[in-house]
Design an enzyme around this catalytic site. Structure first.
Site, PDB file in Angstrom:
ATOM      1  N   ARG A   9      -2.748 -22.039  -5.763  1.00 47.46           N
ATOM      2  CA  ARG A   9      -2.304 -21.145  -4.686  1.00 47.46           C
ATOM      3  C   ARG A   9      -3.594 -20.590  -3.866  1.00 47.46           C
ATOM      4  NH1 ARG A   9      -0.057 -15.952  -8.409  1.00 47.46           N
ATOM      5  NH2 ARG A   9      -1.598 -15.933  -9.851  1.00 47.46           N
ATOM      6  N   GLN A  39       8.828 -12.459  -4.645  1.00 47.58           N
ATOM      7  CA  GLN A  39       8.812 -13.978  -5.273  1.00 47.58           C
ATOM      8  C   GLN A  39       7.291 -14.501  -5.567  1.00 47.58           C
ATOM      9  OE1 GLN A  39       9.069 -17.469  -2.541  1.00 47.58           O
ATOM     10  NE2 GLN A  39      11.139 -17.708  -3.687  1.00 47.58           N
ATOM     11  N   SER A  40       7.031 -14.918  -6.843  1.00 53.48           N
ATOM     12  CA  SER A  40       5.600 -15.082  -7.414  1.00 53.48           C
ATOM     13  C   SER A  40       5.381 -16.626  -6.660  1.00 53.48           C
ATOM     14  CB  SER A  40       5.877 -15.199  -8.946  1.00 53.48           C
ATOM     15  OG  SER A  40       4.642 -15.573  -9.344  1.00 53.48           O
ATOM     16  N   ASN A  55      12.686   5.700  -1.373  1.00 55.73           N
ATOM     17  CA  ASN A  55      13.639   6.926  -1.055  1.00 55.73           C
ATOM     18  C   ASN A  55      13.257   7.484   0.401  1.00 55.73           C
ATOM     19  OD1 ASN A  55      11.425   9.120  -0.708  1.00 55.73           O
ATOM     20  ND2 ASN A  55      11.415   8.922  -2.834  1.00 55.73           N
ATOM     21  N   ALA A  56      14.357   8.292   0.911  1.00 56.61           N
ATOM     22  CA  ALA A  56      14.358   8.559   2.389  1.00 56.61           C
ATOM     23  C   ALA A  56      13.111   9.286   2.936  1.00 56.61           C
ATOM     24  CB  ALA A  56      15.717   9.403   2.624  1.00 56.61           C
ATOM     25  N   ARG A  57      12.561   9.949   2.073  1.00 58.17           N
ATOM     26  CA  ARG A  57      11.247  10.612   2.252  1.00 58.17           C
ATOM     27  C   ARG A  57      10.289   9.688   2.668  1.00 58.17           C
ATOM     28  NH1 ARG A  57       8.552  15.782  -0.823  1.00 58.17           N
ATOM     29  NH2 ARG A  57       7.005  16.222   0.749  1.00 58.17           N
ATOM     30  N   ARG A  92       4.417   2.867  10.641  1.00 61.76           N
ATOM     31  CA  ARG A  92       4.586   1.272  10.740  1.00 61.76           C
ATOM     32  C   ARG A  92       5.244   1.309  11.953  1.00 61.76           C
ATOM     33  NH1 ARG A  92       0.175  -0.649   7.913  1.00 61.76           N
ATOM     34  NH2 ARG A  92       0.276  -0.081   5.724  1.00 61.76           N
ATOM     35  N   ARG A  94       2.797   3.405  -1.931  1.00 65.21           N
ATOM     36  CA  ARG A  94       2.841   3.402  -3.259  1.00 65.21           C
ATOM     37  C   ARG A  94       4.193   3.954  -3.905  1.00 65.21           C
ATOM     38  NH1 ARG A  94      -2.214   3.514  -5.021  1.00 65.21           N
ATOM     39  NH2 ARG A  94      -1.566   3.038  -7.122  1.00 65.21           N
ATOM     40  N   ARG A 137       0.758  -1.222  -0.129  1.00 65.45           N
ATOM     41  CA  ARG A 137      -0.108   0.045   0.171  1.00 65.45           C
ATOM     42  C   ARG A 137       0.821   1.240   0.021  1.00 65.45           C
ATOM     43  NH1 ARG A 137      -3.234  -2.588   4.729  1.00 65.45           N
ATOM     44  NH2 ARG A 137      -4.649  -4.023   3.573  1.00 65.45           N
TER      45      ARG A 137
END
Length: 241
Positions: A153, A90-91, A169-171, A180, A83, A81
């Site tokens: 599956r 891994q599929s 990226n850091a932001r 989180r 984005r 989520r």
């Protein structure tokens, strides 16, 4: 035992991330050339000033790539989520979770583990049952390969483990850590976030010194839904810094 645990490591990062961020910040307000800006190096006070102002576009020049293993498909649904990130996962269509093993590997939730051996045994037995369902559908759908895996599956549990390579990226990482690392985040993605934060703090200590849940740098953003444990969270964060 088919139970697996979280593993996360830094695979790559922007070299001298704090120098790059400082360069980006200076460039906005200086007529100096690129070489001159680079020679000036990293400036902690400038980075802190950016954070205070909320001028975060220079922070986006630093990126970090992580290798993540031993996480569930439940976590995958949550982390994807976010984005502004790149994922290689891994599929389950091309890779059978139980390939070369008697059973697929999976994540044991700590709350179930805390209930004791009987609960753990029950959970493992349920995973074994689902492995039987999965193997049965593989056989009925052709015996293996992409065409069998893609439908078999559907009976695999959210506990089934996966692995990924993820770049942020850091932001975006700061945003990720705000959400989180919070105690109100689900336990698995919270554990991953704290490990990633520890890695980032080693790579760019000034850049990430105030990264983490909102309570480490101000008021709790959860309002009436706050966990009420801000002092403990702040102590943990202070020890990391």
């Amino acid at each position: 035992m088919p139970i697996t645990r979280l593993k996360v490591k830094l695979l790559a990062a922007t070299p001298e991330p704090e120098t790059i961020v400082s360069m980006g910040a200076r460039l906005c307000y200086s007529d100096a050339g690129i070489d001159q800006l680079r020679e000036a190096g990293a400036k902690p006070s400038l980075i802190r000033h950016l954070m205070d102002m909320g001028h975060l576009s220079p922070v986006e020049h630093a990126s970090f790539t992580f290798g993540i293993e031993g996480v569930s498909r439940v976590l995958l649904a949550q982390i994807s989520r976010h984005r502004i990130a790149s994922f290689s996962v891994q599929s389950q269509r091309y890779v059978r979770p139980s390939e070369g093993k008697d059973e697929f590997t999976y994540i044991l939730p700590p709350a179930i583990e805390a209930l004791g051996e009987d609960a753990i045994g029950e959970f493992m037995a349920q995973m074994t049952t689902m492995q039987g369902w999965y193997a049965g559908w593989i056989k009925r759908l052709g015996g293996g390969g992409e065409s069998s895996n893609e439908d078999a599956r559907f009976v695999l549990p959210g506990a089934c483990d996966t692995k990924m390579i993820m770049t942020m990226n850091a932001r975006e990482l700061m945003h990720f850590f705000t959400l989180r690392c919070c105690n109100r985040a689900q336990w698995e993605i919270r554990a991953l976030a704290w490990e990633m934060l520890a890695i980032c703090m080693k790579e760019a200590p000034v850049l990430f010194e105030n990264a983490g849940p909102s309570c480490v740098s101000g008021a709790c953003a959860e309002g009436n839904m706050s966990c009420g444990k801000a002092p403990q969270v702040m102590r943990r964060h202070k020890q990391m810094v």
